[in-house]
Design an enzyme around this catalytic site. Structure first.
Site, PDB file in Angstrom:
ATOM      1  N   HIS A  67       0.840  -1.193   0.000  1.00 50.25           N
ATOM      2  CA  HIS A  67       0.000   0.000   0.000  1.00 50.25           C
ATOM      3  C   HIS A  67       0.882   1.252   0.000  1.00 50.25           C
ATOM      4  CE1 HIS A  67      -3.261  -2.736   1.200  1.00 50.25           C
ATOM      5  NE2 HIS A  67      -4.067  -1.803   0.755  1.00 50.25           N
ATOM      6  N   LYS A  93      -0.591   4.812   4.567  1.00 51.08           N
ATOM      7  CA  LYS A  93      -1.380   3.827   5.308  1.00 51.08           C
ATOM      8  C   LYS A  93      -0.620   3.437   6.570  1.00 51.08           C
ATOM      9  CE  LYS A  93      -3.918  -0.523   4.811  1.00 51.08           C
ATOM     10  NZ  LYS A  93      -5.160   0.079   5.339  1.00 51.08           N
TER      11      LYS A  93
END
Length: 240
Positions: free
Chosen positions: A135, A139
């Protein structure tokens, strides 16, 4: 439909764009749990909340929604240790709660494939499973909620697995998850089975965040006017 955005960050902006494209009205954009104190409960009836905020705000925000009969669609991750408390609060107040670890329609097809493949691989002892997720650098939680869902599906279907772990050194009864945070990657998940002879893998790679936002808005449309605890499986029964 009237929508309150709880969490007006990157995903909140994406949800706003999709919601407006689908003809909905944004009545509030809230970033902090304290922002809820400025709302007039009498002015937000018949409103659905879409939450992509921070895990530390979950109990107070969701409690407010259940108390004021506001259906809530939760896309926030990193709070599942409080799952039983949230569900109990929702049921006690006869509220509406829709949770998904990932709102992408494609990812939920991927969940289905993952479960079916795990049923087959659970009967074979020469393959070692693993999960990789990548990601963007913004995040904060790891592993992702999607990776945890994938892992739990494998653990349910494979008797040799007892739990998942982020540790590279682990006993064979633990399913390894590798988490990486790179650039602007919206989300990639790979489930791999490796033996001495070959490798089998399935992958979902998001190209942008719009798919997640669309799924969240569709979930809000589904939850409006309903009461209870819902998931993407419930919604997909109506769409497919």
């Amino acid at each position: 439909m009237n929508i309150i955005l709880s969490g007006y960050g990157r995903m909140g902006h994406e949800v706003e764009t999709v919601a407006l494209e689908r003809g909905h009205t944004l009545v509030a954009r809230l970033n902090d749990a304290e922002d809820w104190n400025g709302l007039n409960p009498s002015e937000i009836k018949n409103t659905v909340v879409i939450d992509f905020s921070l895990s530390e705000s979950v109990l107070s925000v969701y409690g407010y929604c259940f108390q004021h009969q506001l259906p809530i669609v939760s896309g926030t991750t990193g709070w599942l240790e409080h799952w039983d408390t949230v569900v109990s609060d929702c049921q006690k107040n006869k509220g509406t709660f829709f949770y998904a670890s990932n709102f992408s329609l494609g990812v939920n097809v991927f969940f289905h494939l993952n479960q079916q493949l795990a049923q087959i691989m659970g009967k074979l002892t020469n393959y070692q499973p693993s999960i990789t997720e990548v990601h963007h650098i913004y995040k904060l939680d790891a592993p992702s909620g999607t990776a945890i869902t994938l892992a739990n599906q494998l653990i349910e279907q494979m008797p040799s697995l007892k739990k998942w772990t982020l540790q590279s050194e682990r006993p064979s009864t633990e399913l390894p998850i590798s988490s990486f945070r790179e650039g602007e990657v919206p989300g990639t998940h790979v489930v791999t089975y490796e033996s001495d002879e070959d490798v089998i893998s399935i992958e979902h790679r998001a190209k942008n965040r719009k798919g997640f936002a669309l799924g969240a808005v569709l979930a809000a449309e589904f939850a409006a006017g309903k009461s209870g605890i819902f998931s993407m499986k419930d919604m997909l029964k109506e769409l497919i």
